[in-house]
Design an enzyme around this catalytic site. Structure first.
Site, mmCIF file in Angstrom:
data_model
loop_
_atom_site.group_PDB
_atom_site.id
_atom_site.type_symbol
_atom_site.label_atom_id
_atom_site.label_comp_id
_atom_site.label_asym_id
_atom_site.label_seq_id
_atom_site.Cartn_x
_atom_site.Cartn_y
_atom_site.Cartn_z
ATOM 1 N N GLU A 140 -7.075 -7.991 -1.081
ATOM 2 C CA GLU A 140 -7.682 -7.966 0.432
ATOM 3 C C GLU A 140 -9.245 -7.543 0.208
ATOM 4 O OE1 GLU A 140 -5.635 -5.367 3.120
ATOM 5 O OE2 GLU A 140 -3.475 -6.339 2.809
ATOM 6 N N GLU A 165 0.978 -1.127 0.009
ATOM 7 C CA GLU A 165 -0.043 0.119 0.271
ATOM 8 C C GLU A 165 0.946 1.220 0.077
ATOM 9 O OE1 GLU A 165 -2.672 -0.621 3.421
ATOM 10 O OE2 GLU A 165 -3.693 -1.841 2.358
#
Length: 496
Positions: free
Chosen positions: A381, A295
């Site tokens: 995710e 991320e």
């Protein structure tokens, strides 16, 4: 290498090498000037090359003494400094023998199993590639249904039970983080790959997944988030690799020399360990995907951060891809939910519709602009739910409490209908945080709304609902989904 090298250690190593050189010179016959010939150089070339030494020499006893002194100083420097040592790999792993009672995945057309391509006791090379539609195993496209579980939040017995649940839930992959701070809590210790409760380590935990037919997506960070203290980065890293001077300051996850030095050491160590244990697919192991960083994004301020000249955050992302591929060029690398290297697949994290992983992400071809053009759509995710201390379902804060099985299933079906061929549930099972490892005010029971409860019991009705969803995809739709053209933006009806 031993992690924790500092400038002091490099000075120690340099001084030791210098003293050793003095000892070596003292051990040979010294070169002297001939009487009355001050122009004769002390080290003069001789005919045929090399050095001409005059007849005068020190005694053998003196030479031996010099060597002994140099050796003693070298040993003293090594024992008092944090010296960087070359990484010595563990012995080549023996073939892993799987217990006979394990449940196993049923491989199906379009839904691959590790055991249909290799076996822990008889390793066979697995070729992993990809195209715009899917990951391909030995040139065959496959749907990947995955679930996240973290070994550092498990014990051997809970790990085995959850792997069995993964088979019951019709998964064919698990997704695993490596937490650097757990495996090396202090810089002076070697990395310890053993796991909570004893009797197992990272390698045996991954082989147990392989014994059931599960592939592995390994996410090595070193920053992993995972609501783990410091995102899995040891607290000593900026102290050991950084310094107090302005040009020594560490800027983590930025194009910063100190951080990049530390990160490369961890990547080399962790990939080296996995390679030595033959866990990558090209070696016959279950790891078909690997992730570096996590991320990556945010603003970079050259005025306040100690950055390499003229380097941007995208330059750092590109460097991450290079580091991963240098460490292990035979695995498909990913980077999730943010900037990515052109040597990695950009993947999605978050909710479905109304969140980061909506069909809009697909229609925009991901954050790299390459998804479903020359890279497949991977959802790393698909978030479940978490609980912060003091929160309740009616009064949640930043982290959401949970999602209904109906909402999760709808997002999954929408993703596959628009061309996705990989989906990972985060978390499939959360387990428990230990000590002070919990981050973001998350309770010790991690991912409380996961498909499997922290105590390893299936969460109902979510487990049964998603189990049937996975079964439908694996048994009825997989072969259609990986072979039909994507319905992306075309509102096409799939016939099967």
């Amino acid at each position: 290498r031993t992690i924790g090298a500092t400038r002091t250690s490099r000075v120690c190593i340099g001084a030791s090498a210098y003293l050793a050189a003095i000892g070596a010179i003292g051990a040979i016959r010294p070169c002297t000037m001939a009487p009355g010939d001050e122009t004769q150089p002390l080290l003069a070339p001789r005919e045929g090359g090399g050095i001409r030494c005059e007849p005068d020499s020190i005694s053998p006893q003196t030479a031996f003494g010099l060597i002994a002194v140099a050796a003693a100083i070298l040993l003293l420097a090594h024992s008092t400094c944090q010296c960087t040592r070359k990484f010595v790999p563990t012995p080549r792993a023996a073939r892993y023998q799987c217990p006979p009672q394990h449940p196993k995945i049923q491989p199906l057309p379009g839904f691959s199993s590790y055991l249909s391509n290799s076996d822990p006791s008889e390793l066979r090379t697995i070729r992993v590639t990809y195209d715009a539609r899917s990951i391909r195993i030995n040139d065959e496209p496959t749907i990947l249904l995955a679930g996240s579980m973290h070994p550092v939040r498990a014990t051997r017995s809970t790990w085995d039970r959850v792997l069995d649940h993964a088979i019951d839930a019709n998964l064919n992959m698990i997704t695993v983080y490596l937490m650097w701070s757990y495996h090396q809590p202090v810089s002076s210790q070697e990395i310890d790959w053993t796991l909570p409760g004893g009797g197992w380590d990272v390698a045996s935990g991954l082989w147990e997944a392989a014994c059931r037919g599960l592939y592995v997506h390994i996410r090595i960070g070193p920053y992993v988030c995972a609501e783990y203290d410091y995102g899995g980065i040891p607290s000593w890293v900026p102290l050991v690799y950084g310094g107090e001077a302005d040009d020594d300051t560490m800027s983590m996850r930025r194009p910063n020399r100190q951080w990049m030095e530390a990160m490369k050491v961890w990547v080399d160590e962790s990939v080296g360990y996995l390679t030595e244990n033959q866990l990558f697919a090209h070696q016959g192991g279950p790891i078909i995907l690997a992730q570096i960083e996590n991320e990556l994004g945010g603003d970079v301020d050259p005025e306040t951060e100690n950055l390499l000249p003229n380097q941007t955050l995208q330059d750092y992302a590109d460097w991450c891809g290079e580091v991963g591929n240098m460490a292990q060029p035979n695995v498909v690398w990913t980077m999730c939910n943010g900037l990515s290297s052109n040597q990695t697949i950009n993947t999605c994290n978050g909710y479905g519709e109304g969140g980061a992983c909506s069909t809009r992400w697909l229609e925009e071809h991901g954050q790299s602009g390459r998804i479903q053009i020359d890279q497949p759509a991977l959802w790393t995710e698909n978030e479940m739910g978490f609980q912060i201390w003091g929160d309740a379902p009616s009064n949640t804060s930043d982290y959401f409490w949970g999602r209904t099985a109906r909402d999760v299933a709808a997002d999954c079906l929408r993703w596959f209908a628009r061309g996705g061929t990989h989906l990972n549930t985060y978390m499939f099972w959360g387990g428990y945080n230990r000590g002070r490892t919990s981050g973001a005010s998350i309770m010790n029971a991690y991912a409380t709304d996961a498909i499997i409860c922290p105590n390893t019991q299936p969460r109902q009705p979510k487990f049964d609902h998603l189990q049937e969803l996975h079964r439908t995809i694996a048994f009825q739709l997989a072969n259609v989904l990986v072979t039909a053209p994507t319905a992306l933006g075309k509102e096409m009806r799939l016939e099967y």
